[in-house]
Structures are given as structure tokens and as C-alpha cells.
Scaffold this motif. Structure first.
Motif, mmCIF file in Angstrom:
data_model
loop_
_atom_site.group_PDB
_atom_site.id
_atom_site.type_symbol
_atom_site.label_atom_id
_atom_site.label_comp_id
_atom_site.label_asym_id
_atom_site.label_seq_id
_atom_site.Cartn_x
_atom_site.Cartn_y
_atom_site.Cartn_z
ATOM 1 N N ASP A 131 52.512 22.275 3.210
ATOM 2 C CA ASP A 131 52.960 22.892 4.444
ATOM 3 C C ASP A 131 54.040 23.925 4.133
ATOM 4 O OD1 ASP A 131 55.245 21.455 3.891
ATOM 5 O OD2 ASP A 131 54.796 19.870 5.338
ATOM 6 N N SER A 132 54.618 24.502 5.163
ATOM 7 C CA SER A 132 55.604 25.566 4.975
ATOM 8 C C SER A 132 56.848 25.075 4.248
ATOM 9 C CB SER A 132 56.008 26.166 6.337
ATOM 10 O OG SER A 132 56.547 25.140 7.181
ATOM 11 N N ARG A 166 45.655 30.805 4.043
ATOM 12 C CA ARG A 166 46.792 30.678 4.942
ATOM 13 C C ARG A 166 48.058 31.325 4.353
ATOM 14 N NH1 ARG A 166 48.296 24.677 5.824
ATOM 15 N NH2 ARG A 166 46.118 24.675 6.508
ATOM 16 N N LEU A 167 48.267 31.140 3.051
ATOM 17 C CA LEU A 167 49.480 31.673 2.421
ATOM 18 C C LEU A 167 49.458 33.198 2.297
ATOM 19 C CD1 LEU A 167 50.054 29.039 -0.429
ATOM 20 C CD2 LEU A 167 51.077 29.141 1.848
ATOM 21 N N TRP A 168 48.283 33.805 2.450
ATOM 22 C CA TRP A 168 48.203 35.270 2.439
ATOM 23 C C TRP A 168 48.725 35.851 3.763
ATOM 24 C CZ3 TRP A 168 44.700 38.624 -0.822
ATOM 25 C CH2 TRP A 168 44.478 38.035 -2.077
ATOM 26 N N HIS A 169 48.774 35.008 4.792
ATOM 27 C CA HIS A 169 49.318 35.440 6.083
ATOM 28 C C HIS A 169 50.789 35.063 6.216
ATOM 29 C CE1 HIS A 169 45.339 36.570 7.558
ATOM 30 N NE2 HIS A 169 44.883 35.442 7.046
ATOM 31 N N HIS A 170 51.119 33.882 5.725
ATOM 32 C CA HIS A 170 52.523 33.454 5.750
ATOM 33 C C HIS A 170 52.810 32.661 4.479
ATOM 34 C CE1 HIS A 170 56.411 32.309 7.390
ATOM 35 N NE2 HIS A 170 56.171 31.070 6.974
ATOM 36 N N PRO A 171 53.668 33.118 3.618
ATOM 37 C CA PRO A 171 54.648 34.211 3.800
ATOM 38 C C PRO A 171 54.094 35.627 3.666
ATOM 39 C CG PRO A 171 54.890 33.247 1.617
ATOM 40 C CD PRO A 171 53.864 32.405 2.319
ATOM 41 N N GLY A 172 52.845 35.796 3.166
ATOM 42 C CA GLY A 172 52.264 37.130 3.123
ATOM 43 C C GLY A 172 51.509 37.389 1.832
ATOM 44 N N PRO A 197 52.896 29.501 -2.494
ATOM 45 C CA PRO A 197 53.496 30.648 -1.797
ATOM 46 C C PRO A 197 54.406 31.423 -2.734
ATOM 47 C CG PRO A 197 54.604 28.621 -1.159
ATOM 48 C CD PRO A 197 53.449 28.210 -2.019
ATOM 49 N N ASP A 228 57.182 32.647 -2.224
ATOM 50 C CA ASP A 228 58.609 32.364 -2.052
ATOM 51 C C ASP A 228 58.999 30.970 -2.533
ATOM 52 O OD1 ASP A 228 57.302 30.942 -0.119
ATOM 53 O OD2 ASP A 228 58.484 31.687 1.576
ATOM 54 N N HIS A 282 54.586 41.430 -1.624
ATOM 55 C CA HIS A 282 56.033 41.194 -1.621
ATOM 56 C C HIS A 282 56.710 42.311 -2.410
ATOM 57 C CE1 HIS A 282 59.743 39.096 -1.209
ATOM 58 N NE2 HIS A 282 59.850 38.720 -2.465
#
Length: 629
Positions: free
Chosen positions: A283-284, A296-302, A369, A371, A305
């Protein structure tokens, strides 16, 4: 009668002389020891190296034909088989650049930049290796691309279809000199670098073990593992040196085993990564869950970078990850049948790029992710704690596999160290055969080993004992700086040599049908490779001068980081300009190139035509398979 009596009374115990059995065993023992000693004696065929000269002071200039003959007639044994070359091509450069370095690239550029950079670099490498394959099949000489840089970027007497260049003509081996020493220094520093890295991978288990001894340096907690590191350095160094003292066959067999382990690990990770992506991710907050991940991680955080600078930073990491691919061409001089084995091995690069780099990093980008703070916790390129492969497995809650992946990272490091002695020793021997290095380095024993070159490389491996000091990280960073851009110059030189060769080949009246192996991407592919390498040099200069997060760095930190990122470039310039000014050499014209000396096979046109006629009857699936494999 008395003689008969004496013979009957004789016994081994009563005789002062050895029995026939004892005498035979003495001969066997002496034969074994003498054979061992004789194996280290100079190969009588190595005397060809004495014909090459590059002294400008003797008034004769650079004898390129003699130098080309020296590399072509090198007594290196041709013991590598097709299976060795194929595994070297498939898994030879799979190492810490992929397993660990990709983590830093992911943190700086994001998953999309990571995938894009490795894809474009892979396309460049495909073009470069194809160009190298065309040259290496036609000229399977010692030193390979370093020799090509001398040969196709020199100036010599005019050449026609029926006239070979005369000896003692003035030529320009300056760029070949710079490229040869650049490549040799690269591998000479990579050996202690990788041994240090291998010892540091052991620290992973100290970290994960409860109660591991730690200490503080500059406020950061470190593993108290100094004495253990020295022990591991000794083990790894002795192992790598012993492998190379078994000769080229020892190197080939070791790389065959190492590559199988690395390839199996990557394929296993891809299958595991697909399952983790489908059945559960994080999860986040980085906590394991049981939901489908997808992109999903390509949308958040993106997906990206740090913008364009982040993308440029990942290009540098991608180039480091592909380093070692060119060893296939270097091994051509020690291959039983390079015309048959080398094209097949060269084509394996396609699968390595597609499967082992692109697919695995695509999966990594969906599981970790950018980050994640652990991606930047690693202090060097062998720190398994910063590996996105290890992190993604940890996030899935699998307890055993992270240690398994760390073992694979350690094997990868040892594989690169093994290649370091092989690459540096063969390059040093080829330089000596062209009189671009001290003559004693051309010593090749009766087992085909460049003995003194191997010893020099092994002795420099003792620098790895810096891992047993508190200056471990500084030593690692500066050794990495010496080898950082080396591969970029090597790949660019291969592409330029191929462009010059093709131009001279056509200009001197030859046709492409005379080539035993022809690069499917041709000269266009070499131009793409050369251009891309120049762009990477520009990107590295920019990211070295103004790295990501430079606003938070002091001036001294920026200066140190710049030289650690770009140290190889001024060294190459100094070697090239210094040699050129000292030797007063000239630039080569395409019409003047020597396209005769050192060809393994002169009359291949008929054989190639027969093979092409046979391929006309192949079914379509076989043509497609052979195009890629």
C-alpha cells in the motif's frame, strides 16, 4: 649359474637401486612436475610480438602490418566453445548494475524513465554488438576492439586491391593506444572494486541478523564487519585468480556456471514478480496487502521523477549495467570457430535486452515506488539493502528469498571480477604485442595464458583490502570513478571503427557479400550507436556538474561528485593527446586501410553463398528463429 642365483636372490629390499615400478613412478612424478613447470614457459610462437615497433625515435614509424600480424598470430589458445560464448553473451553483463544500480535510477527518474533509459541503451548496445560481431568474425585478433581502434583509425601507405601496405610507414595508433589503456585500466580497477563489493554483500546478513555489531560514522549506523571483510576479500580474490590461472577454458566454464545462475535468478524473479503483482503488493505506506497492483505505482507516486534530468541520470546507470557486453568480441580470438559461434552468440544480446533487462525492470517499476527511502540507503552498487529486486520481495512478505537474491548478487559480483582479470590481461597482452605497453606483458605461456598480465591484474586486486578499513566507501567511489565512463568510449570506438571499416571496404572494391557475417543493422546502426554514446557523455557531464538535488550540496561535494562521475574522460583525452604529440602521428584515410592482414579466412565467399542457398529452403519459422537466435 651364478647369475641365475643372483637373480633369484634379488628382492626390492636387498637392492640399492629402485625397482622398475619405483623407477616408472619417478618418471611419472617427474613428468607431471615438469609438465606443470613447462606450462608456464613462454610459448615459442609468442616471438611474433618482436616484429611490432612503435618507436618514433628509431626513424621507422609505426609498423602497422607487423602489429596487425602480432595480434592475429597471438598464441592465445582457441578453447572457447559456442556454449561458452552464448552464456557469456546472455548473462555476461548481468550484475550489480541491474540488480542494485537500477534502484538508484528508479529513485532518481521513476519507473518510466528507468524503462525508457534501459530500452534505448539496449537498442544502442544491440547495434554496437552487431558491428563488433562483423569485425570480430572477419578479424578475430587479440585485443579485438582496441586493435580495431588502432587499425582503422591510423595512417599508412596507400593500399589497393593488389597492394598491401609496406612496413615502417608512419601511422596513427593514438586513439587505439588511448582506447586500449582505457579498457585495460577499466578492468584493472573493476577487479578490486568488485571484490570490495562482494565483501560488502556479506554485510547484508549482518544487518538482517538480530544483534549484529554496529558502530557510528558521521552519525550513521554502520556494520562492524571490518575483520570479516578482510577474510572474505582473501577468499574471493584467491578464487578469482585460481579460475583465471586455469586459462581461457577455466574462465569460460566459470562464466558458463555463473551465467546460468544469473539467468535462472532473473527468470525466476520475473515469474515471482508477475505473481506478486497479480496477487498482492504494497500500500502507500509500504505495508503488504493482497490487492492487484497493475500499474498503480505509475499513477501514484508517478511514472517520472525529477523531469528530464532524472531521465539523463538513469541513462548513466543503464550504461553501467550493460558494461561487459563487448567481452564477446574480445573472446573471439580464443574461440574455436568464431565464424560459426560468434554470430549466434551476438544474436543472444536481443534476448538478454528484452527478457532480462526490459521485462524485469518493467516488473520492478510496478512493485517498488520510486519514493521508497530504501532505494537510496545503499552506499555502493553492491548493497543488497538498496536493490529494488530485494525490496520488492521483502514487500511481499517473503522471508527467505531476499537472502537468495543477495546470494545471486554476490555471484554476479564474482562473475564481473572474473571477467575483470580476463578482460584486462588480454587487453594488456594485445597492447604489448603492438608495442603500446611494456614488452614483458606479451609473455604468453604454453597454455595460452598471458601470464605476466594476469599476475599484474591479480596484484592490483590486493587494493580490495581497502574494504578492511574505515575508508572502504571512499576507495569504492574512486575506483568506480576510474571505470565509470570507460565503456561509453569503448562502445563509441567500436561503432566508429565499423563505420570506417565499411567505408574502406566498399572504397577498395569489395562487396558486402564477401563478409562472413554482416551486421543486420549495418552502418546506420553504428551511426545510431555512436550518436547515442556521445549523447550519454553529454548527459553525464550535465548530471555530474549539476546533479539531482545539487541545491542541497556544498561546493566541495559538487566538485568531488563531478570528478567521480567524469574522471575517465580527461584520462582518455590525456592519453590520446599525449601519445599523438609525442609520436607526431597522422590521421588515416579510408583508402589507406589495411584490410588484408589478420583475416582468419580469405576465401569465405563460396562458403557463405552455399550457406545462404541452404537457408533459402528453410521454413519461415526457422528463418525467423535464426534471425533472432
Amino acid at each position: 649359474m651364478e647369475e641365475d642365483k643372483k637373480s633369484k636372490d634379488w628382492s626390492p629390499e636387498s637392492s640399492s637401486h629402485p625397482s622398475a615400478y619405483e623407477a616408472d613412478m619417478h618418471v611419472v612424478h617427474r613428468t607431471f612436475t615438469s609438465r606443470l613447470a613447462d606450462s608456464f614457459r613462454r610459448d615459442p610462437n609468442a616471438s611474433v610480438t618482436r616484429s611490432a615497433s612503435f618507436s618514433a625515435a628509431d626513424g621507422k614509424g609505426y609498423d602497422a602490418e607487423a602489429a596487425a600480424q602480432a595480434t592475429a598470430l597471438s598464441p592465445l589458445l582457441r578453447k572457447l566453445k559456442g556454449r561458452h560464448l552464448q552464456m557469456i553473451a546472455i548473462g555476461g553483463s548481468i550484475g550489480t548494475g541491474l540488480f542494485v544500480g537500477s534502484g538508484k535510477a528508479l529513485a532518481y527518474g521513476g519507473p518510466a524513465s528507468l524503462l525508457l533509459a534501459f530500452t534505448l541503451t539496449g537498442c544502442m548496445m544491440y547495434c554496437t554488438v552487431q558491428a563488433l560481431g562483423e569485425l570480430a568474425v572477419l578479424f578475430p585478433v587479440a585485443g579485438s576492439f582496441a586493435s580495431y581502434s588502432t587499425r582503422f583509425l591510423v595512417s599508412q601507405a596507400p593500399v589497393t586491391l593488389f597492394h598491401r601496405p609496406k612496413s615502417n610507414s608512419f601511422q596513427d595508433p593514438a586513439w587505439g593506444f588511448a582506447m586500449g589503456w582505457n579498457y585495460a585500466l577499466n578492468w584493472l580497477t573493476v577487479l578490486p572494486l568488485e571484490i570490495v563489493s562482494a565483501s560488502i554483500t556479506v554485510d547484508y546478513w549482518v544487518w538482517v541478523m538480530p544483534g549484529g555489531a554496529r558502530y557510528l560514522i558521521n552519525g550513521e549506523e554502520q556494520v562492524q564487519n571490518i575483520g570479516l571483510n578482510a577474510a572474505w576479500v582473501s577468499i574471493f580474490l584467491v578464487l578469482i585468480v585460481l579460475i583465471n590461472f586455469f586459462g581461457v577454458k577455466g574462465y569460460g566454464e566459470a562464466e558458463f556456471v555463473f551465467s546460468i545462475v544469473k539467468v535462472t535468478a532473473v527468470i525466476g524473479y520475473i515469474l515471482l514478480g508477475v505473481l506478486i503483482n497479480i496477487m498482492g503488493g504494497v500500500d502507500s505506506a509500504g505495508r503488504p496487502n493482497a490487492s492487484y497492483m497493475g500499474f498503480r505505482l505509475w499513477h501514484h507516486p508517478g511514472a517520472f521523477h525529477n523531469g528530464f534530468k532524472g531521465l539523463c541520470s538513469t541513462f548513466v546507470t543503464a550504461a553501467f549495467a550493460f558494461a561487459g557486453t563487448e567481452l564477446v568480441g574480445l573472446a573471439a580470438a580464443e574461440t574455436e570457430n568464431p565464424r560459426k559461434a560468434l554470430p549466434t552468440a551476438i544474436k543472444q544480446v536481443f534476448w538478454r535486452i528484452t527478457l532480462f533487462y526490459i521485462v524485469s525492470l518493467l516488473i520492478v517499476g510496478t512493485l517498488v515506488p520510486y519514493d521508497d527511502p530504501r532505494l537510496l540507503n545503499g552506499k555502493n552498487s553492491a548493497d543488497a539493502k538498496a536493490s529494488p529486486f530485494v525490496i520488492s520481495i521483502q514487500n511481499a512478505g517473503v522471508e527467505v528469498l531476499p537472502s537468495v537474491m543477495n546470494c545471486v548478487i554476490m555471484i554476479s559480483v564474482l562473475s564481473v571480477g572474473n571477467s575483470a582479470i580476463y578482460g584486462s590481461s588480454r587487453t594488456l597482452a594485445a597492447l604489448a604485442e603492438q608495442r603500446q605497453a611494456p614488452a614483458f606483458l606479451a609473455y604468453i605461456d604454453r597454455k595460452g595464458r598471458p601470464l605476466y598480465a594476469i599476475i599484474i591484474a591479480s596484484v592490483l586486486g590486493l587494493l580490495a583490502y581497502l574494504a578492511a578499513t574505515h575508508k572502504q566507501q571512499d576507495a569504492f567511489n574512486w575506483m568506480l570513478a576510474l571505470s565509470g565512463l570507460s565503456s561509453i568510449f569503448t562502445w563509441g570506438s567500436i561503432c566508429l571503427a565499423h563505420i570506417r571499416f565499411r567505408h574502406a571496404w566498399i572504397l577498395q572494391g569489395h562487396t558486402l557479400d564477401e563478409l562472413a557475417f554482416r551486421s543486420p543493422v549495418g552502418v546506420i546502426g553504428s551511426w545510431i550507436g555512436l550518436t547515442f554514446n556521445i549523447l550519454v557523455l553529454i548527459a553525464q557531464f550535465w548530471t555530474g556538474f549539476s546533479p539531482v538535488g545539487w541545491q542541497k550540496m556544498t561546493v566541495n561535494q559538487r566538485i568531488v561528485d563531478f570528478f567521480q562521475a567524469y574522471l575517465a574522460a580527461p584520462l582518455v583525452v590525456i592519453m590520446y593527446v599525449g601519445y599523438k604529440l609525442l609520436m607526431k602521428t597522422k590521421v588515416l584515410k579510408a583508402r589507406d586501410m589495411d584490410l588484408f592482414t589478420g583475416k582468419r579466412e580469405f576465401n569465405v565467399r563460396g562458403l557463405v553463398e552455399e550457406e545462404r542457398a541452404d537457408r533459402m529452403w528453410w521454413p519461415r519459422w526457422k528463418k525467423l528463429y535464426k534471425f533472432f537466435c
